[in-house]
Design a protein around this motif. Structure first.
Motif, short mmCIF file in Angstrom:
data_model
loop_
_atom_site.label_atom_id
_atom_site.label_comp_id
_atom_site.label_asym_id
_atom_site.label_seq_id
_atom_site.Cartn_x
_atom_site.Cartn_y
_atom_site.Cartn_z
N GLY A 180 0.85 -1.41 -0.10
CA GLY A 180 0.05 0.04 0.05
C GLY A 180 1.00 1.37 0.09
N GLU A 181 0.21 2.47 -0.15
CA GLU A 181 0.90 3.59 -0.29
C GLU A 181 0.93 4.58 1.08
N ALA A 182 0.72 3.77 2.19
CA ALA A 182 0.89 4.71 3.33
C ALA A 182 2.16 5.10 3.72
N SER A 183 2.36 6.29 4.12
CA SER A 183 3.57 6.95 4.36
C SER A 183 4.33 7.08 5.67
N PRO A 184 5.10 6.73 6.05
CA PRO A 184 5.63 6.97 7.56
C PRO A 184 5.93 8.54 7.84
N TYR A 185 6.10 9.22 6.92
CA TYR A 185 6.39 10.55 6.95
C TYR A 185 5.30 11.43 8.01
N PRO A 186 4.04 11.39 7.86
CA PRO A 186 3.31 12.01 8.97
C PRO A 186 3.68 11.67 10.33
N MET A 187 3.97 10.22 10.69
CA MET A 187 4.26 9.96 12.03
C MET A 187 5.60 10.45 12.40
N LEU A 188 6.79 10.29 11.23
CA LEU A 188 8.06 10.67 11.80
C LEU A 188 7.90 12.37 11.75
N ASP A 189 7.21 13.13 11.10
CA ASP A 189 7.02 14.72 11.23
C ASP A 189 6.61 15.02 12.68
N ARG A 190 5.64 14.30 13.20
CA ARG A 190 5.09 14.50 14.46
C ARG A 190 6.08 14.14 15.75
N LEU A 191 6.55 13.02 15.39
CA LEU A 191 7.75 12.64 16.73
C LEU A 191 8.82 13.57 16.39
N ARG A 192 9.39 14.18 15.30
CA ARG A 192 10.47 14.97 15.04
C ARG A 192 10.17 16.48 15.68
N ARG A 250 15.53 22.88 8.61
CA ARG A 250 16.73 22.77 7.73
C ARG A 250 15.96 23.08 6.32
N TRP A 251 15.01 22.61 6.02
CA TRP A 251 14.47 22.92 4.60
C TRP A 251 12.85 23.25 4.86
N ASP A 252 12.58 24.43 3.98
CA ASP A 252 11.32 24.80 3.74
C ASP A 252 10.33 23.62 3.00
N ARG A 253 9.30 23.37 3.36
CA ARG A 253 8.38 22.48 2.76
C ARG A 253 9.16 21.42 2.20
N PRO A 254 9.54 20.58 3.39
CA PRO A 254 10.69 19.36 3.14
C PRO A 254 9.84 18.25 2.45
N GLU A 255 8.60 18.13 2.56
CA GLU A 255 7.59 17.14 2.08
C GLU A 255 7.59 17.34 0.55
N GLN A 256 7.78 18.45 0.04
CA GLN A 256 7.57 18.71 -1.33
C GLN A 256 9.02 18.33 -2.08
N PHE A 257 8.86 18.04 -3.35
CA PHE A 257 9.99 17.69 -4.44
C PHE A 257 10.01 19.03 -5.15
N ASP A 258 11.35 19.56 -4.83
CA ASP A 258 11.73 20.93 -5.50
C ASP A 258 13.28 20.81 -6.07
N ILE A 259 13.67 20.59 -7.22
CA ILE A 259 15.02 20.76 -7.57
C ILE A 259 15.63 22.15 -7.52
#
Length: 407
Positions: free
Chosen positions: A24-36, A330-339
């Motif tokens: 499935g496509e469940a992402s760990p990042y919401p949990m990681l963002d909350r913990l961090r 460290r990064w603005d909008r870190p969840e977004q892909f931005d080259i």
């Protein structure tokens, strides 16, 4: 004719992905963002990695912020890799991963003979470049493909096999065994069998290179010498068993995730195609955005006060690279892909004494793969008639499929 992965490799990859939480496509990042956001370091370990069944009484802490993760990697005396000895040595034999100083520094220098810059320049022209071109040329007339299956998975494993001087006919079985070896977390018995089969195979390869050296990594390592110190046969077998799953698996995933990031942002894709000087920063952004391997661990060698926690000697300290690479401080909008974001080093290859030995090779492969795709597949875009691709996984992460079309 499009080159397909063997069914054995597909089955092994499916077992591996299932065991690594890639359903499935469940992402760990919401949990990681909350913990961090709560704290840079927490006691315990989220249920997403290799410490789901810790030893009784084992104290575990996890670093989530960029600075905390970097600090762990930087101090390799306090935060030791010896915790890997019980996990890695039964599977791969002795490797530099679990070595301590000063032994580690010496043997890392011996390993670096295999990744000399002079060799990289030759590989680009004589090995990696032609292999990438042949692979992409096989699919060019099809006008549609799953890039994961036809490009991103086959190329890195074939590069590693060629660097080791292995016959092309052995690559599918070699690939299957490497995936089984890396999947020890979900099936240790299969991993141990794969390890034994790979060693039996490598015994013959190394013996042949000692008799008749060639222009490959095995011959280089067999001859490497620093002040009279050389690598033993067992250490070379360990290197060979580590190189394929470590190098090929992560590179196939990082290239697939970068492709998804670019294809999902047509304006950025168009900019990179028009100006290839943007490709290096796109590669780094892809690794930051979707780090292919999220977790590593260390063991404390003495009691230490770390980010407000009194951590006893012998504790496990896990580091989450994915979380560190999404640190909003460290990064603005870190969840977004931005080259085009401000360029700051990520920590996707680790850091410090144990930083990834193969990172320059991985970057070289990525450069050649994407330049060739852009040159040979005009109008490359996501297949509008296929299910939308997504990144999956909680330990290793990447898209499992990437259906595309071109003109």
């Amino acid at each position: 004719m499009t080159e397909k992965l063997s069914q054995g490799v597909k089955d092994a990859q499916a077992r591996f992905d299932a065991g690594m939480g890639a359903d499935g496509e469940a992402s760990p990042y919401p949990m990681l963002d909350r913990l961090r956001r709560q704290a840079p370091v927490h006691p315990g370990w989220p249920e997403m990695g290799i410490l789901d069944n810790p030893a009784e009484g084992q104290q575990i802490f996890t670093a989530y912020s960029f600075d905390a993760v970097k600090a762990v990697f930087t101090d390799n005396i306090t935060f030791s890799t010896r915790c890997y000895e019980a996990i890695v040595r039964p599977l791969q034999g002795p490797t530099i991963l679990e070595m301590q100083e000063p032994e580690h520094g010496l043997y890392r220098r011996l390993h670096e003979f295999a990744f000399a810059r002079s060799s990289m320049r030759r590989w680009e022209a004589e090995l990696v470049g032609p292999l990438v071109q042949r692979t992409v040329e096989r699919i060019r007339g099809d006008k549609r493909a799953d890039l994961v299956e036809t490009v991103f998975m086959p190329i890195p494993v074939r590069v590693i096999a060629a660097l080791l001087g292995l016959p092309e006919s052995d690559v599918p079985e070699f690939h299957r065994l490497a995936i089984d070896l890396l999947g020890f977390h979900s099936d240790m018995d299969s991993a141990l069998r794969a390890s034994a089969e790979l060693k039996d195979y490598f015994v013959g390869i190394l013996a042949d290179r000692r008799r008749s050296p060639r222009d490959d990594m095995v011959s280089v390592l067999a001859a490497a010498d620093i002040d009279g110190v050389q690598m033993s046969d067992e250490q070379i077998y360990g290197f060979m068993r580590n190189l394929l799953p470590a190098g090929a698996e992560t590179t196939s995933r990082s290239t697939a995730s970068l492709a998804l990031g670019l294809l999902g942002h047509p304006d950025q894709l168009e900019a990179v195609i028009a100006d290839r000087a943007l490709l290096p920063q796109a590669i780094e952004e892809g690794i930051r955005w979707e780090t292919p391997l999220l977790n590593f661990m260390r063991e404390t060698t003495h009691d230490v006060e770390f980010y407000g926690h009194a951590i006893p000697a012998g504790s496990t300290v896990a580091v989450n690279l994915g979380s560190a690479n999404h640190d909003e401080s460290r990064w603005d909008r870190p969840e977004q892909f931005d080259i085009f974001r401000d360029r700051k080093p990520h920590i996707g290859f680790g850091h410090g004494a144990h930083v990834c030995l193969g990172m320059h090779l991985a970057r070289l492969e990525s450069m050649l793969i994407f330049n060739t795709l852009f040159d040979r597949l005009p109008g490359l875009r996501l297949d509008p008639d296929a299910p939308a691709p997504y990144v999956a996984g909680t330990y290793f992460r990447s898209p499992q499929h990437l259906p595309v079309v071109w003109d």
